[in-house]
Design an enzyme around this catalytic site. Structure first.
Site, PDB file in Angstrom:
ATOM      1  N   TYR A 145     109.838  63.514  19.377  1.00 19.15           N
ATOM      2  CA  TYR A 145     108.791  62.556  19.019  1.00 19.15           C
ATOM      3  C   TYR A 145     107.474  63.083  19.548  1.00 19.15           C
ATOM      4  CZ  TYR A 145     106.187  58.105  18.957  1.00 19.15           C
ATOM      5  OH  TYR A 145     105.252  57.120  18.750  1.00 19.15           O
ATOM      6  N   ASP A 240     104.908  70.334  23.386  1.00 16.15           N
ATOM      7  CA  ASP A 240     104.490  68.946  23.596  1.00 16.15           C
ATOM      8  C   ASP A 240     104.962  68.539  24.996  1.00 16.15           C
ATOM      9  OD1 ASP A 240     105.036  65.741  21.899  1.00 16.15           O
ATOM     10  OD2 ASP A 240     104.170  66.273  23.831  1.00 16.15           O
ATOM     11  N   LYS A 268     100.262  60.804  29.650  1.00 18.63           N
ATOM     12  CA  LYS A 268     101.032  60.094  30.687  1.00 18.63           C
ATOM     13  C   LYS A 268     100.560  60.398  32.115  1.00 18.63           C
ATOM     14  CE  LYS A 268     104.951  59.853  27.516  1.00 18.63           C
ATOM     15  NZ  LYS A 268     105.261  58.458  27.220  1.00 18.63           N
TER      16      LYS A 268
HETATM   17  P1  KE4 Z   1     101.431  58.152  23.070  1.00 19.16           P
HETATM   18  O1  KE4 Z   1     100.628  58.188  21.770  1.00 19.16           O
HETATM   19  O2  KE4 Z   1     102.466  57.066  23.085  1.00 19.16           O
HETATM   20  O3  KE4 Z   1     100.535  58.162  24.318  1.00 19.16           O
HETATM   21  O4  KE4 Z   1     102.224  59.553  23.180  1.00 19.16           O
HETATM   22  C1  KE4 Z   1     103.055  59.942  22.120  1.00 19.16           C
HETATM   23  C2  KE4 Z   1     104.091  60.937  22.644  1.00 19.16           C
HETATM   24  C3  KE4 Z   1     103.933  62.279  22.350  1.00 19.16           C
HETATM   25  N1  KE4 Z   1     104.822  63.205  22.799  1.00 19.16           N
HETATM   26  C4  KE4 Z   1     105.880  62.838  23.563  1.00 19.16           C
HETATM   27  C5  KE4 Z   1     106.835  63.886  24.054  1.00 19.16           C
HETATM   28  C6  KE4 Z   1     106.087  61.472  23.902  1.00 19.16           C
HETATM   29  O5  KE4 Z   1     107.160  61.132  24.651  1.00 19.16           O
HETATM   30  C7  KE4 Z   1     105.179  60.502  23.436  1.00 19.16           C
HETATM   31  C8  KE4 Z   1     105.345  59.032  23.727  1.00 19.16           C
HETATM   32  N2  KE4 Z   1     106.527  58.662  24.413  1.00 19.16           N
HETATM   33  C9  KE4 Z   1     107.037  57.327  24.123  1.00 19.16           C
HETATM   34  C10 KE4 Z   1     108.324  57.138  24.931  1.00 19.16           C
HETATM   35  N3  KE4 Z   1     109.381  57.905  24.425  1.00 19.16           N
HETATM   36  C11 KE4 Z   1     106.017  56.278  24.403  1.00 19.16           C
HETATM   37  C12 KE4 Z   1     106.572  54.865  24.474  1.00 19.16           C
HETATM   38  C13 KE4 Z   1     106.223  54.046  23.264  1.00 19.16           C
HETATM   39  O6  KE4 Z   1     106.147  54.609  22.149  1.00 19.16           O
HETATM   40  O7  KE4 Z   1     106.072  52.813  23.441  1.00 19.16           O
END
Ligand code: KE4
Length: 432
Positions: A145, A240, A268
């Site tokens: 993701y 990523d 994060k």
């Molecule tokens: P954000 O747009 O949510 O800040 O980041 C996206 C993203 C990009 N790359 C990786 C490896 C990530 O894990 C994420 C976001 N992680 C999720 C949890 N698996 C965020 C939680 C959510 O979507 O509510």
């Protein structure tokens, strides 16, 4: 019996105004049953819901709270920065401090651009890779993701996978026609793809340690292989590290595995709980970005002083500038303690569990088979996970509300927290 009356009232109210009552789907508990609880206070390894129930938290706002919640150093840094204004939309000194620190810590990153989310960082990195290589095709791996940008929401992980329809509605086929999805940890699939698309692939975007279908690790040599095959074809390797950056080591997964990707994305931890993302890499690639080059990318709050202050406090307290005496040995020790305890609990209960861990990230799958990719993860017993999740919640332990998420440990998790978690898990496993 634990009361969640106030949470239930809030959820009913939330449903009137917010789709699904949540501002991000994975929070909705759809994969584990019941309704989400609401939190109004967090400190260290704990959160308290609005009914006053205390929980040991292994979600840690999906990774940022690596020092635990409400760390005094972060709170004071945010307060101090806020006194001078919350956003300028004008360059501020903290952006330079953050950029310099990341470039010092991550050798592959010579220049970096801040964003306000990991999604933005990944979306921008893809655009940059296409602009730099003048190629359109991107390889991603199923179960990984990279945020919810259209072209990457194909067989995505995290909430998209949790909901069982990996491809999202509202994404025109034209937007994903250049996205190639391959199985993770499968060398032959990548070789075949490059053979069939010679000099057409802009890049590979990969979570070096995928944490959005639970957690599984790259097989030995796999990441090196991705680096070699992209270099040979003139494609870019994009790590990523939104989740793994500054968590798996001072220099992230790329330090841990000794890889130098062409581009990396972060988020994060570098925001300390405030909205931050970033992407960076080789200077000749990054200099294609506006205002220097033709690849446009922008953001009102990018490099926001409050978020920079929080992220810098997080990194400083982690001790990232110290080769020894930083937080990573402690995070490793806590992770090892949790792994040993949960493995013993599963063995004693006779419950087949595959437990994957990398430093302070972990995931237990209810299966006796190894888990190396999302297809393996999908074979795990999700009904058992659902029961396990609810049983732990009733024992005051909060895991991610989906089998397809990673767990996180902070420096605030004490040995006693982990012993309590293991006891709760042992009790829960006897009921599965
Ligand atoms: P954000 O747009 O949510 O800040 O980041 C996206 C993203 C990009 N790359 C990786 C490896 C990530 O894990 C994420 C976001 N992680 C999720 C949890 N698996 C965020 C939680 C959510 O979507 O509510």
């Amino acid at each position: 019996m634990i009361s969640r009356t106030q949470s239930e009232k809030l959820f009913a109210e939330a449903l009137k105004y917010i789709p699904g009552g949540v501002n991000s789907p994975v929070r909705a508990f759809r994969a584990v049953g019941g309704n989400p609880f609401f939190v109004n206070r967090a400190s260290g390894s704990k959160v308290w819901d609005v009914d006053g129930n205390e929980l040991i938290d292994y979600v840690l706002t999906w990774g940022p709270a690596i020092l635990g919640h409400a760390h005094p150093k972060i709170i004071s840094a945010v307060k101090a920065a806020a006194e001078y204004g919350t956003s300028f939309g004008i360059p501020n000194p903290l952006e330079v401090t953050m950029a310099r620190l990341i470039c010092e810590l991550v050798p592959s990153v010579k220049k970096i651009r801040m964003t306000s989310s990991g999604t933005e960082a990944c979306m921008s990195a893809i655009r940059l890779a296409r602009g730099f290589t003048q190629r359109d095709k991107i390889i991603k791996f199923d179960g990984c993701y990279h945020g919810h940008t259209d072209s990457l929401l194909v067989k995505a992980g995290s909430g998209a996978l949790t909901f069982g329809h990996p491809d999202s509605a509202g994404v025109p086929a034209a937007f994903t026609q250049h996205t190639i999805v391959l199985p993770f940890n499968d060398v032959e699939a990548v070789k075949a793809c490059f053979a069939a698309n010679k000099n057409q692939i802009a890049g590979i975007i990969v979570e070096p340690v995928p944490g959005n279908a639970g957690l599984y690790l790259p097989k030995p040599g796999y990441l090196e292989f991705l680096s070699e095959i992209t270099t040979a074809d003139g494609a870019l390797l994009i790590f990523d590290e939104v989740m793994t950056g500054f968590r798996l080591a001072r220099g992230g997964a790329q330090e841990r595995f000794g890889i130098r990707p062409d581009l990396s994305t972060f988020g994060k931890v570098i925001g300390g709980g405030l909205p931050v993302g970033a992407f960076g890499g080789r200077a000749e690639i990054m200099d294609c970005l506006a205002p220097l080059g033709p690849v446009y990318q922008a953001g009102t709050l990018s490099g926001n002083p409050i978020a920079m202050a929080a992220g810098l406090a997080n990194l400083e307290e982690l001790g990232v500038t110290r080769e020894t005496g930083n937080a990573y040995d402690l995070l490793e020790a806590r992770g090892a303690q949790l792994e040993a305890g949960l493995r013993d609990a599963a063995k004693s209960a006779g419950v087949p569990v595959t437990f994957n861990r990398c430093g302070s990230m972990f995931c237990g799958y209810f299966t006796s088979e190894p888990v190396y990719n999302v297809a393996d993860a999908m074979k795990s017993d999700r009904e058992r996970f659902k029961k396990f999740f609810q049983a732990l919640l009733n024992e005051g332990v909060y895991l991610a509300p989906s089998q397809f998420e990673a767990g996180f440990i902070s420096t605030a998790h004490t040995p006693a927290d982990i012993e309590q978690t293991v006891r709760a898990a042992a009790k829960a496993m006897r009921t599965l």
